[in-house]
Design a protein around this motif. Structure first.
Motif, mmCIF file in Angstrom:
data_model
loop_
_atom_site.group_PDB
_atom_site.id
_atom_site.type_symbol
_atom_site.label_atom_id
_atom_site.label_comp_id
_atom_site.label_asym_id
_atom_site.label_seq_id
_atom_site.Cartn_x
_atom_site.Cartn_y
_atom_site.Cartn_z
ATOM 1 N N ASN A 359 36.825 39.415 51.647
ATOM 2 C CA ASN A 359 36.282 39.196 52.986
ATOM 3 C C ASN A 359 35.302 38.024 52.887
ATOM 4 O O ASN A 359 35.670 36.970 52.409
ATOM 5 C CB ASN A 359 35.637 40.478 53.518
ATOM 6 N N PHE A 360 34.047 38.180 53.318
ATOM 7 C CA PHE A 360 33.078 37.097 53.138
ATOM 8 C C PHE A 360 32.081 37.433 52.020
ATOM 9 O O PHE A 360 31.071 36.750 51.831
ATOM 10 C CB PHE A 360 32.331 36.812 54.449
ATOM 11 N N TYR A 361 32.370 38.504 51.258
ATOM 12 C CA TYR A 361 31.490 38.923 50.166
ATOM 13 C C TYR A 361 31.786 38.113 48.903
ATOM 14 O O TYR A 361 32.890 37.591 48.721
ATOM 15 C CB TYR A 361 31.666 40.415 49.893
ATOM 16 N N LYS A 362 30.790 38.048 47.992
ATOM 17 C CA LYS A 362 30.919 37.223 46.789
ATOM 18 C C LYS A 362 30.446 38.009 45.566
ATOM 19 O O LYS A 362 29.313 37.831 45.102
ATOM 20 C CB LYS A 362 30.122 35.928 46.953
ATOM 21 N N PRO A 363 31.308 38.880 45.037
ATOM 22 C CA PRO A 363 30.939 39.638 43.833
ATOM 23 C C PRO A 363 30.675 38.701 42.653
ATOM 24 O O PRO A 363 31.274 37.619 42.559
ATOM 25 C CB PRO A 363 32.176 40.505 43.570
ATOM 26 N N GLU A 364 29.796 39.121 41.751
ATOM 27 C CA GLU A 364 29.465 38.280 40.605
ATOM 28 C C GLU A 364 30.648 38.138 39.656
ATOM 29 O O GLU A 364 30.836 37.088 39.033
ATOM 30 C CB GLU A 364 28.256 38.863 39.873
ATOM 31 N N ASN A 365 31.420 39.198 39.487
ATOM 32 C CA ASN A 365 32.594 39.195 38.614
ATOM 33 C C ASN A 365 33.767 39.777 39.386
ATOM 34 O O ASN A 365 33.636 40.823 40.023
ATOM 35 C CB ASN A 365 32.336 40.008 37.347
ATOM 36 N N LEU A 366 34.893 39.098 39.313
ATOM 37 C CA LEU A 366 36.003 39.452 40.199
ATOM 38 C C LEU A 366 37.324 39.509 39.430
ATOM 39 O O LEU A 366 37.645 38.607 38.650
ATOM 40 C CB LEU A 366 36.104 38.418 41.316
ATOM 41 N N PHE A 367 38.057 40.588 39.675
ATOM 42 C CA PHE A 367 39.398 40.731 39.109
ATOM 43 C C PHE A 367 40.302 41.298 40.202
ATOM 44 O O PHE A 367 40.109 42.429 40.665
ATOM 45 C CB PHE A 367 39.390 41.674 37.901
ATOM 46 N N ILE A 368 41.265 40.508 40.643
ATOM 47 C CA ILE A 368 42.196 40.941 41.692
ATOM 48 C C ILE A 368 43.614 40.775 41.176
ATOM 49 O O ILE A 368 44.011 39.682 40.772
ATOM 50 C CB ILE A 368 42.023 40.120 42.985
ATOM 51 N N SER A 369 44.363 41.856 41.195
ATOM 52 C CA SER A 369 45.772 41.813 40.793
ATOM 53 C C SER A 369 46.612 42.326 41.956
ATOM 54 O O SER A 369 46.447 43.462 42.397
ATOM 55 C CB SER A 369 46.009 42.687 39.551
ATOM 56 N N VAL A 370 47.496 41.470 42.454
ATOM 57 C CA VAL A 370 48.365 41.833 43.577
ATOM 58 C C VAL A 370 49.816 41.698 43.127
ATOM 59 O O VAL A 370 50.204 40.655 42.587
ATOM 60 C CB VAL A 370 48.120 40.938 44.806
ATOM 61 N N LYS A 371 50.599 42.743 43.347
ATOM 62 C CA LYS A 371 52.013 42.716 42.997
ATOM 63 C C LYS A 371 52.833 43.233 44.174
ATOM 64 O O LYS A 371 52.503 44.265 44.744
ATOM 65 C CB LYS A 371 52.286 43.553 41.745
ATOM 66 N N ALA A 372 53.875 42.497 44.500
ATOM 67 C CA ALA A 372 54.762 42.880 45.608
ATOM 68 C C ALA A 372 56.138 43.186 45.039
ATOM 69 O O ALA A 372 56.695 42.396 44.281
ATOM 70 C CB ALA A 372 54.848 41.750 46.631
ATOM 71 N N HIS A 373 56.668 44.340 45.417
ATOM 72 C CA HIS A 373 57.954 44.759 44.862
ATOM 73 C C HIS A 373 58.909 45.198 45.967
ATOM 74 O O HIS A 373 58.493 45.569 47.070
ATOM 75 C CB HIS A 373 57.760 45.913 43.864
#
Length: 744
Positions: A359-373
């Motif tokens: 969104n408009f937030y800014k975490p200090e450490n970020l890990f995002i994994s997106v998978k579409a099947h």
């Protein structure tokens, strides 16, 4: 009523929308229904309808004169199924005749000729399981009759076909995106991740499943077509004329000049069926082409729900940790997207959802994994305006969960996480309008913190004491959510990003804007902009949506914002004409396209930078009351504040927001449209580039409602729409927890 059809072949096509296809009628019209596979798998060799009356027709894949596919983004989708069944309900043919009720009656008598090997194997397996005698299909008629009687007592063959003989498309990951910052940039930092979570003031893991709510449709999807003077006319609520024109040419094997697509109005909140809407139109047009008669097909409500539902199914798991002041030090998000059998827009959906997590937030450490099947569910599509909404819903509910865990006010957690930490490696640099002001103003105007504290204490009392004497009083809650909407996506897209505008000032001082015609409100904005720059009367300005077949826009409508981007192009074109008009003779034409500068702000290879052309922001608060006995919800107030940059027509913008609120309130609770008592709408006015207003309510109000309901019920609401059964179970489970706690 539809425009009068042209009977002379021409290469010019109007892309105006007009009327609804379902109300169009012509003499000798045939009514159609799709013949769908009753089984989720198997090999269908043919379909037939016994005793088909004269004047009734059944067409399938073998009747198609050209290609049996519609191509989109290197993915070929079937017009009609053949051989292996892709999913239950896949269209294998079209049945049509002069009596609509008779067509649906005949539809029940349709029989499918499955591959005999898979059938015999299935029969043998079922009979063995049922301990019935095995009867050969080659024996006499009496035994076959007995065999049929036996089969009638057995489970449906559709559910027991021998899948070992069927070549099926297995579920596979077709798109993925990994986004990292901070310690997660180096994948070997697992020990740092563990240490970070263990030493944090709080840890939280939350799962969400949000499927876009099926709206109430004014008109179900379908199409009407007829043949006249050697020309094919197709009426359908398409949003992608270019794709449909080429598909009809390839499937029917006729020149584009002989095909006239008449766009009709889309209805409901979700108006973008894209490929699925076009496939329906091709199926209807095929029936007209083969019979040379008018044909109309309207999907049933059940078909609309099963096969035309908007968006994709998303399962999202958040794991976060942070400090006691609410600052998120690490956010890990794993998103699983079910695309159904196929979706040609998989990568764009995946990328947009990866961006929306923050969104408009800014975490200090970020890990995002997106998978579409893929899966055996019906194919899905992309809803261009709402591809972010499902993730924004989950993120805002996550923020509320952090507030509940730390006993902090939502605005405190929102504001502290909107600030970027020093030496941050946060990948996205989207320039949101003044989101801080929208939050603080809504909190102040709604008296949010006082109400939130009061309702929160009441909820704690109910949880800890399970106070029955006041059970009859309504439960109260208030929720808040912030979100954004975009004008133009700069990342790698399935759609052309070279949005163009052409404007001509003629010698009679009339200005022609050559573009797809937007809503009446935006037409007025375009004309006002042009009138102010060129100093000509608004009534001298026309919008022309006629295009030559060779110049037809290749991207779907709504790919770019008609106000945020196109109005900027109107301004640039008119400014150029104004500079030239006194130095060269009329007519003068100016052509402008979206600037390549905005693309340079985004690094698609490293997935970093500013992914959007412009953004609008919103904060919504909603106050609810819930009757304990009837489970009926009442909304006692809605507060909305929007920052969309330059605002051209505030009255029109307010009308748009009110309409979208009313539409959204029809989707939040199952089979019910909520009503509200008080509504407060405010705009932050500025000279920044104008952003899109539409969909802001859809991106924020559901989360505000779910967090308000969560506070009222003292239990988290993580799925919409809310149902009576859901509320009952939450109250019941809460009571059970209280009893168990008391027995300890």
């Amino acid at each position: 009523m539809p425009r009068k059809a042209k009977v002379q072949e021409s290469s010019i096509r109007s892309l105006d929308s007009n009327g609804f296809y379902s109300i169009i009628s012509k003499k000798d019209c045939l009514y159609a229904a799709l013949v769908r596979s009753p089984a989720p798998s198997g090999i269908i060799k043919s379909i037939n309808c016994p005793n088909l009356p004269e004047g009734y027709f059944l067409f399938d894949a073998k009747d198609i004169p050209g290609s049996n596919f519609i191509e989109c983004n290197n993915l070929k989708s079937k017009i009609f199924g053949f051989a292996n069944v892709s999913y239950q309900g896949e269209a294998y043919g079209i049945l049509l005749g002069p009596d609509e009720s008779k067509v649906h009656e005949l539809l029940k008598n349709i029989s499918f000729n499955f591959d005999i090997k898979s059938l015999e194997s299935a029969v043998q397996q079922v009979i063995t399981k049922q301990k019935r005698p095995v009867i050969s299909l080659q024996e006499n008629t009496k035994e076959i009759s007995d065999f049929v009687d036996i089969i009638n007592d057995l489970p449906s063959l559709d559910t027991v076909l021998d899948k070992s003989l069927v070549t099926e498309k297995k579920s596979q990951i077709v798109a993925s995106r990994l986004v990292t910052s901070g310690i997660y940039i180096d994948s070997s930092n697992q020990y740092k991740d563990k240490e970070l979570f263990e030493n944090s003031d709080f840890q939280l893991e939350q799962k969400y499943n949000q499927k876009l709510v099926n709206p109430t449709w004014y008109e179900n999807d379908g199409a009407f077509s007829y043949y006249e003077a050697g020309l094919l006319h197709v009426y359908t609520p398409t949003k992608w004329t270019y794709n449909l024109q080429n598909a009809l040419k390839d499937v029917l094997d006729i020149p584009s000049e002989k095909i006239y697509i008449h766009k009709t109005n889309s209805s409901g909140i979700y108006t973008n069926g894209l490929l699925r809407t076009n496939i329906l139109a091709v199926q209807v047009a095929l029936a007209t082409y083969l019979t040379k008669k008018p044909v109309k097909l309207i999907l049933t409500p059940e078909e609309q729900s099963l096969f035309m539902a908007p968006g994709v199914d998303v399962n999202l798991t958040y794991k976060v940790c942070g400090r006691k002041d609410g600052k998120i030090t690490a956010l890990k998000a794993n998103i699983d997207i079910d695309l159904g059998y196929e979706n040609p827009f998989a990568q764009e959906i995946t990328d947009r959802m990866a961006i929306a997590v923050c969104n408009f937030y800014k975490p200090e450490n970020l890990f995002i994994s997106v998978k579409a099947h893929t899966s055996k569910n019906p194919p899905t599509t992309i809803h261009l305006k709402s591809v972010d909404s499902q993730i924004l819903f989950a993120t805002e509910n996550l923020i509320q969960s952090i507030c509940d865990k730390l006993n902090l006010f939502p605005d405190e957690v929102k504001l502290i996480n909107s600030k970027e930490s020093k030496n941050s490696t946060f990948p996205f640099v989207s320039e949101f309008p003044d989101i801080v002001k929208t939050i603080t103003d809504v909190v102040s105007d709604s008296d949010f913190n006082r109400k939130y504290a009061s309702f929160h204490m009441d909820a704690i009392d109910r949880v800890e004491q399970d106070s029955q004497p006041f059970f009859a009083l309504p439960l109260r809650g208030i929720g808040i959510a912030s979100a954004y909407n975009i004008s133009g996506y700069c990342g790698k897209s399935n759609f052309a990003s070279d949005t163009k505008m052409e404007i001509t000032l003629n010698s009679d001082n009339r200005l022609i804007i050559h573009a797809l015609k937007p809503s009446a409100v935006i037409q007025k904005i375009w004309k006002t902009t042009a009138s102010e720059i060129l100093q000509i009367p608004i009534e001298n300005i026309l919008i022309n949506s006629d295009f030559d077949l060779s110049e037809m826009p290749k991207s779907p409508e709504d790919t770019f914002s008609s106000i945020g981007i196109f109005n900027e192009l109107v301004r640039k074109c008119c400014s150029e004409i104004q500079r030239k008009r006194f130095h060269q003779p009329l007519p003068i034409t100016s052509k402008k396209a979206t600037s390549s500068i905005m693309k340079k702000n985004w690094d698609p290879e490293n997935f970093k930078g500013n992914p959007f052309h412009t953004t609008s922001s919103i904060t919504s608060a909603i106050e609810v009351e819930l009757d304990n006995y009837t489970y009926r919800q009442k909304i006692t107030g809605i507060w909305v504040e929007i920052d969309c940059g330059e605002l051209f027509d505030e009255a029109a913008a307010i009308r748009t927001i009110k309409l979208e609120i009313q539409q959204e309130l029809s989707t939040l609770v199952e089979d019910k449209t909520l009503e509200y008592e008080n509504l407060h709408i405010k705009f932050n006015k500025s000279n920044k580039k104008s952003g899109q207003i539409g969909e802001l309510i859809h991106n924020s109000l559901p989360a505000a409602f779910s967090t308000a309901m969560s506070l009222a019920l003292a239990s988290p609401i993580t799925e919409l729409p809310v149902t009576e059964k859901q509320i009952y179970n939450l109250i019941k489970n809460r009571s059970l927890r209280n009893k168990n706690r008391g027995n300890e």
